[in-house]
Design a protein around this motif. Structure first.
Motif, PDB file in Angstrom:
ATOM      1  N   GLY A  43       0.810  -1.215   0.000  1.00 13.43           N
ATOM      2  CA  GLY A  43       0.000   0.000   0.000  1.00 13.43           C
ATOM      3  C   GLY A  43       0.843   1.264   0.000  1.00 13.43           C
ATOM      4  O   GLY A  43       0.567   2.207  -0.750  1.00 13.43           O
ATOM      5  N   ILE A  44       1.890   1.304   0.824  1.00  6.37           N
ATOM      6  CA  ILE A  44       2.685   2.521   0.951  1.00  6.37           C
ATOM      7  C   ILE A  44       3.411   2.860  -0.347  1.00  6.37           C
ATOM      8  O   ILE A  44       3.371   3.993  -0.840  1.00  6.37           O
ATOM      9  N   LEU A  45       4.075   1.866  -0.949  1.00  9.78           N
ATOM     10  CA  LEU A  45       4.844   2.134  -2.156  1.00  9.78           C
ATOM     11  C   LEU A  45       3.952   2.394  -3.360  1.00  9.78           C
ATOM     12  O   LEU A  45       4.281   3.215  -4.223  1.00  9.78           O
ATOM     13  N   SER A  46       2.808   1.710  -3.436  1.00 11.01           N
ATOM     14  CA  SER A  46       1.852   2.008  -4.519  1.00 11.01           C
ATOM     15  C   SER A  46       1.323   3.433  -4.376  1.00 11.01           C
ATOM     16  O   SER A  46       1.141   4.150  -5.373  1.00 11.01           O
ATOM     17  N   MET A  47       1.075   3.847  -3.144  1.00  8.69           N
ATOM     18  CA  MET A  47       0.587   5.199  -2.903  1.00  8.69           C
ATOM     19  C   MET A  47       1.607   6.246  -3.356  1.00  8.69           C
ATOM     20  O   MET A  47       1.248   7.214  -4.049  1.00  8.69           O
ATOM     21  N   ILE A  48       2.865   6.055  -2.985  1.00  9.23           N
ATOM     22  CA  ILE A  48       3.889   7.036  -3.344  1.00  9.23           C
ATOM     23  C   ILE A  48       4.058   7.113  -4.858  1.00  9.23           C
ATOM     24  O   ILE A  48       4.187   8.200  -5.439  1.00  9.23           O
ATOM     25  N   SER A  49       4.027   5.963  -5.549  1.00 10.48           N
ATOM     26  CA  SER A  49       4.181   5.959  -7.006  1.00 10.48           C
ATOM     27  C   SER A  49       3.020   6.673  -7.682  1.00 10.48           C
ATOM     28  O   SER A  49       3.222   7.495  -8.589  1.00 10.48           O
ATOM     29  N   ALA A  50       1.800   6.366  -7.259  1.00 10.05           N
ATOM     30  CA  ALA A  50       0.628   7.023  -7.855  1.00 10.05           C
ATOM     31  C   ALA A  50       0.633   8.521  -7.569  1.00 10.05           C
ATOM     32  O   ALA A  50       0.275   9.333  -8.438  1.00 10.05           O
ATOM     33  N   LEU A  51       1.035   8.906  -6.366  1.00  8.01           N
ATOM     34  CA  LEU A  51       1.115  10.332  -6.037  1.00  8.01           C
ATOM     35  C   LEU A  51       2.129  11.054  -6.917  1.00  8.01           C
ATOM     36  O   LEU A  51       1.875  12.160  -7.412  1.00  8.01           O
ATOM     37  N   LEU A  52       3.287  10.418  -7.139  1.00 10.45           N
ATOM     38  CA  LEU A  52       4.319  11.048  -7.947  1.00 10.45           C
ATOM     39  C   LEU A  52       3.862  11.230  -9.383  1.00 10.45           C
ATOM     40  O   LEU A  52       4.057  12.290  -9.993  1.00 10.45           O
ATOM     41  N   VAL A  53       3.245  10.184  -9.961  1.00  8.65           N
ATOM     42  CA  VAL A  53       2.819  10.261 -11.361  1.00  8.65           C
ATOM     43  C   VAL A  53       1.823  11.392 -11.559  1.00  8.65           C
ATOM     44  O   VAL A  53       1.957  12.209 -12.481  1.00  8.65           O
ATOM     45  N   THR A  54       0.816  11.468 -10.697  1.00  7.13           N
ATOM     46  CA  THR A  54      -0.222  12.478 -10.891  1.00  7.13           C
ATOM     47  C   THR A  54       0.243  13.872 -10.481  1.00  7.13           C
ATOM     48  O   THR A  54      -0.126  14.862 -11.113  1.00  7.13           O
ATOM     49  N   SER A  55       1.038  13.969  -9.430  1.00  5.84           N
ATOM     50  CA  SER A  55       1.484  15.294  -8.995  1.00  5.84           C
ATOM     51  C   SER A  55       2.441  15.932  -9.999  1.00  5.84           C
ATOM     52  O   SER A  55       2.529  17.164 -10.099  1.00  5.84           O
TER      53      SER A  55
END
Length: 366
Positions: free
Chosen positions: A179-191
């Motif tokens: 969950g944590i690493l998927s969250m960071i990756s998705a946040l980076l892509v969209t941000s």
């Protein structure tokens, strides 16, 4: 509309995947962090040094010392001759704990009278010291049972751990990292999506393109969702087949939770991107949001132990609900109704974050 939307999605995927730095950021760090955190994020204590002052000529202290020497958590057991050496050893960080056996220890234990052992812990390393003390307590109980000293009750309590009988810390840590690493990756892509357009000077082209604002926003969301699901799949596969963590739940329910979780994170990332002028600002915004989300998720400390105000804030944290789903699916075989109870908050959070993202991004596009 579908042609314009597909063009937006393909454009966004190509802009991410064609850039070597973006590929490295998306693929390399999550896999490296999965391996590093899986072995480094542990509450186990190993290779500790202990000091012993043995003033007891009897069998009890000898047996206790022998058990400590053979323990897996002890690296070196050093004997000292006076109490001052115990204090100097703790002050100089030569040991995490010091043990003093009084002269009448064995005599009192055999006579059935209260017998005490002094244990001095290094409070500067509070967590490790308390865990070490717990290990030593177990050894004391074992020695007491073997020698029959001070034994009054005939019934000996036996502890049984459900779901994780051997207390394997990776069974807890690795599913949480999904969950944590998927969250960071998705946040980076969209941000980075809109911030990258603005920094590269292509944001004006979006404004004059035939795509509507809603289509542009969806085109930014779908690639991040696909990338987050792909990375989540890779890490779930590594957890099941690489780390051999038992999976007892429904893979379909896990993917349902993962999809809702990524959708809610994508909304947060778009809001960060809409207010960021550069990619550096977007990255800083990502980590300023990600750290509190991790702290309030229950990954490191139970949410129930937090103040009531923070417990209320944690209910609005999508990571908190997804960790319940993914960790429970691995170890407990979480039933569908509990998954549902944590999926509908993700749905609500996703609707709120995406709705807010649409508002912020549309203001930028108009």
């Amino acid at each position: 509309m579908w042609l314009r939307l597909r063009a937006q999605i393909v454009k966004e995927l190509l802009s991410v995947l064609r850039d070597p730095r973006s590929r490295l950021v998306l693929v390399g760090p999550p896999l490296m962090q999965l391996l590093v955190f899986s072995f480094a994020a542990t509450l186990e204590v190993r290779n500790v040094d202990l000091l012993i002052l043995d003033q007891d000529p009897g069998r009890w202290s000898t047996e206790m010392t022998r058990q400590l020497e053979g323990s897996s958590f002890v690296d070196e057991l050093r004997a000292v001759d006076d109490p001052g050496a115990l204090r100097a050893g703790i002050d100089g960080r030569q040991a995490i704990a010091a043990i003093r056996f009084p002269p009448d220890l064995s005599r009192r234990a055999v006579a059935g009278r209260p017998a005490t052992v002094q244990v001095i812990l290094d409070g500067r390393r509070a967590n490790a010291a308390q865990i070490t003390f717990g290990y030593m307590n177990r050894i004391t109980t074992t020695v007491n049972a073997e020698l029959g000293a001070g034994a009054i009750a005939a019934v000996e309590p036996v502890t049984r751990h459900w779901f994780n009988p051997n207390l394997e810390y990776r069974w807890f840590v690795v599913p949480g990292l999904v969950g944590i690493l998927s969250m960071i990756s998705a946040l980076l892509v969209t941000s980075l999506s809109i911030a990258r357009e603005r920094e590269l000077g292509t944001f004006e082209q979006l404004l004059v393109s035939p795509a509507r604002p809603a289509e542009i926003i969806i085109g930014k969301c779908v690639p991040a969702l696909l990338i987050g699901l792909t990375l989540g799949t890779i890490m779930l596969t590594a957890a099941i087949f690489g780390f051999r963590i038992p999976f007892n739940g429904s893979i379909g329910l896990v993917y349902l939770g993962l999809t809702l979780f990524i959708v809610s994170i994508v909304g947060i990332g778009l809001m960060i991107s809409s207010v960021s002028q550069t990619q550096q600002q977007a990255i800083l915004g990502t980590f300023s949001i990600a750290v509190p989300l991790v702290l309030l998720s229950g990954f490191a400390t139970p949410v129930e132990n937090m103040p009531l105000v923070l417990q209320g804030l944690a209910e609005a944290n999508p990571l908190k609900h997804f960790l319940v789903i993914v960790q429970g699916s691995f170890m407990k075989g979480l039933p569908a109704h509990i998954v549902r109870d944590n999926a509908w908050p993700l749905l609500v959070i996703g609707a709120v974050t995406l709705g807010s993202a649409f508002f912020f991004v549309q203001r930028r596009l108009q």
